[in-house]
Design a protein around this motif. Structure first.
Motif, short mmCIF file in Angstrom:
data_model
loop_
_atom_site.label_atom_id
_atom_site.label_comp_id
_atom_site.label_asym_id
_atom_site.label_seq_id
_atom_site.Cartn_x
_atom_site.Cartn_y
_atom_site.Cartn_z
N SER A 7 0.84 -1.19 0.00
CA SER A 7 0.00 0.00 0.00
C SER A 7 0.88 1.25 0.00
O SER A 7 1.88 1.32 0.73
CB SER A 7 -0.91 0.00 1.23
OG SER A 7 -1.49 1.28 1.43
N ASP A 109 -4.73 2.28 -1.94
CA ASP A 109 -5.77 1.46 -1.32
C ASP A 109 -7.05 2.27 -1.22
O ASP A 109 -7.32 2.92 -0.21
CB ASP A 109 -5.31 0.97 0.06
CG ASP A 109 -6.20 -0.13 0.60
OD1 ASP A 109 -7.29 -0.34 0.04
OD2 ASP A 109 -5.80 -0.79 1.58
N SER A 112 -9.45 1.80 1.82
CA SER A 112 -8.90 1.86 3.17
C SER A 112 -9.60 2.94 3.98
O SER A 112 -10.23 3.85 3.42
CB SER A 112 -7.40 2.15 3.13
OG SER A 112 -7.18 3.48 2.66
N PHE A 309 -4.43 -1.10 -7.61
CA PHE A 309 -5.53 -1.52 -6.73
C PHE A 309 -6.54 -2.36 -7.49
O PHE A 309 -7.08 -3.35 -6.95
CB PHE A 309 -6.21 -0.30 -6.11
CG PHE A 309 -7.26 -0.65 -5.10
CD1 PHE A 309 -6.91 -1.20 -3.88
CD2 PHE A 309 -8.61 -0.43 -5.35
CE1 PHE A 309 -7.88 -1.54 -2.93
CE2 PHE A 309 -9.58 -0.76 -4.43
CZ PHE A 309 -9.21 -1.31 -3.20
N GLY A 393 -4.13 -5.02 2.93
CA GLY A 393 -4.90 -3.83 2.61
C GLY A 393 -6.38 -4.11 2.78
O GLY A 393 -6.78 -5.13 3.37
N SER A 394 -7.20 -3.24 2.25
CA SER A 394 -8.64 -3.37 2.39
C SER A 394 -9.18 -4.48 1.49
O SER A 394 -8.46 -5.05 0.67
CB SER A 394 -9.32 -2.05 2.04
OG SER A 394 -9.09 -1.72 0.67
#
Length: 520
Positions: A7, A109, A112, A309, A393-394
């Motif tokens: 990220s 991200d 996030s 992403f 990450g998310s």
């Protein structure tokens, strides 16, 4: 062990805590490829230009109007794999800069907590960065063209072109500079904000896109880009997951599915000039940032952090669905032909069927000891075939959920269908927005971003695929609202298509409408 794409906010946090090398090396690598000669195959000008302008080969001018002029794939099943190969080629160029052999492309991200609250990571927007004791222009913020680009569309006068020395821009600025009149209007428009204020507006716009929601009977339902990313991970097969054309076919009859390309498009338009929920993008006719148009999107460095992403979400979908080593395509489904939506790219014949064996031009590298054109089959597994993976990450919790079951027939709730939008009347990308009057307040049900070429008049394929549309699940609204509560706007660079919102079409309608709205 595969190298790790992390990220970008993680690199920023390390930098702020004293470990400056990872972010400094990233800046050094980007500075390096941007300073190469414009004809160097590793230069940012060459690599950034693969996506759209400067158009090369078939499709660059009036002689080959069946082609989209760039190499990129949109609206078909090659969208995720072509962009995966594209990122890999760009990353290899970054790693070729002396001292940057360990660099990878970090991902912005977008889902996030930091992005949901604050917008774009600061390293993509600050004007200056200190590197090796010298303050330099931030190489991730923008790109100054070392040579001009010309659209070469004969019916476009003046054409969508950028001169040598043009610097890419993002919302709320305009980058429309094809004529003297447009340059004057753009300069006046852009003078309204100093750069720090413009960055604040950009971040606020991103936050609004990510967090959009509606409230029905006290219940909050998320409808923003964040939710779209979560939903796309549940798409039942690669074909409908991969692109908007295939997903539209599915959504016309089946339970709603969100393709990866949908939130991808929305972020492009959010960075490139469309705001949500209120519309102010067309302060001047044609105001646009470069990320909002296929023609120049990849010449803005933020493109690659966004697409990193997207590629990570693609990999999470693969892991969730057990598809890390094989991606199957539903044969002859909409979105599997080079005539669908965008049109053929250089190296692919018009009206040919696309598969995982279709070459991903212009990319070629060593596969099993032999240098050859790369196909989708060569980029299925990022770890074993390409040598990289992703850090935390998310979206991981959503990706860990069990795959949903989708029935072929639609037994679910009604959808609001928008059909018949004629792209020949629209310059560039546009936004389809569905809303409803709920408890005396107009609320957005959903939006669909259409990332389009600046002019379709010079594209013969586009002329046979002019009609666009969208479908919006009604989220339980249909039982509560009168049908006339719904309305749809098509927001273009030049204002609303048809000059006003459209409500449900009536059989006895007397006036022509620019598109049709119906519930079914």
């Amino acid at each position: 062990m595969p190298r790790i794409r992390r990220s970008l906010t993680e690199l920023q946090a390390e930098y702020e805590n004293g470990d400056k090398k990872p972010l400094e090396d990233l800046m050094r690598a980007w500075k390096g490829i941007k300073e190469l000669r414009s004809d160097d195959p590793r230069s940012f000008f060459v690599l950034g230009g693969y996506h759209g302008e400067p158009f090369r080969g078939a499709g660059w001018g009036i002689g080959e109007p069946l082609f989209w002029g760039g190499y990129c794939h949109h609206g078909n099943v090659l969208f995720p794999v072509w962009h995966r190969a594209y990122l890999y080629a760009l990353e290899e160029a970054l790693r070729s800069v002396p001292g940057c052999e360990e660099v990878t492309i970090p991902f912005w991200d977008e889902c996030s907590e930091d992005s949901l609250k604050h917008g774009i990571p600061w390293s993509l927007t600050v004007e200056k960065f200190t590197l090796d004791g010298e303050e330099i222009d931030n190489p991730l913020r923008s790109y100054v063209f070392p040579t001009g680009i010309v659209d070469h569309i004969s019916s476009d006068n003046p054409n969508y072109s950028k001169e040598k020395g043009y610097e890419t821009v993002r919302y709320p600025y305009s980058g429309l500079v094809g004529s003297e009149k447009e340059r004057e209007e753009t300069a006046k428009h852009n003078a309204q904000w100093d750069y720090p204020e413009a960055v604040k507006l950009l971040d606020q716009n991103i936050v609004a896109w990510l967090n959009q929601k509606i409230v029905i009977g006290g219940e909050t339902i998320s409808t923003g880009v964040h939710q779209a990313f979560v939903d796309c991970l549940g798409a039942p097969n690669y074909t409908v997951f991969s692109n908007t054309t295939s997903a539209k076919e599915w959504n016309d009859a089946g339970p709603p599915v969100v393709p990866l390309e949908s939130p991808h498009n929305k972020v492009h338009l959010a960075v490139g000039g469309f705001d949500v929920p209120n519309y102010h993008a067309s302060v001047i006719p044609g105001a646009n940032g470069d990320m909002g148009e296929n023609d120049t999107a990849a010449l803005d460095p933020i493109f690659y952090f966004h697409h990193c992403f997207i590629d990570r979400a693609f990999w999470l979908w693969q892991e969730r669905h057990g598809a890390t080593d094989e991606l199957s395509v539903v044969e002859r489904y909409p979105g599997t032909n080079s005539a669908d939506s965008q049109g053929a790219t250089p190296g692919i014949a018009p009206n040919s069927w696309l598969s995982m064996d279709t070459p991903l031009d212009p990319f070629a590298w060593a596969v099993d000891g032999e240098v050859r054109k790369v196909t989708g089959r060569d980029v299925f597994n990022i770890e074993t075939q390409l040598g990289y993976s992703y850090g935390p990450g998310s979206l991981e919790e959503a990706a860990d959920a069990a795959p949903e079951r989708f029935e072929a027939a639609d037994g679910g709730q009604p959808k609001l269908h928008v059909t018949g939008i004629d792209r020949s009347n629209i310059r560039g990308s546009f936004l389809i927005v569905a809303s409803a009057e709920v408890d005396g307040e107009t609320q957005t049900i959903g939006s669909e971003a259409v990332l389009s070429r600046w002019h379709v008049s010079g594209c013969a394929n586009c002329q046979t695929h002019l009609l666009a549309g969208a479908s919006f699940p009604l989220q339980g609204l249909h039982e509560q609202l009168d049908p006339e509560a719904y309305q749809v706007e098509v927001r273009t660079r030049d204002g609303l298509l048809g000059d006003r919102p459209q409500r449900l079409s009536l059989l006895e309608e007397e006036e022509p409408r620019p598109f049709r709205v119906e519930v079914r």
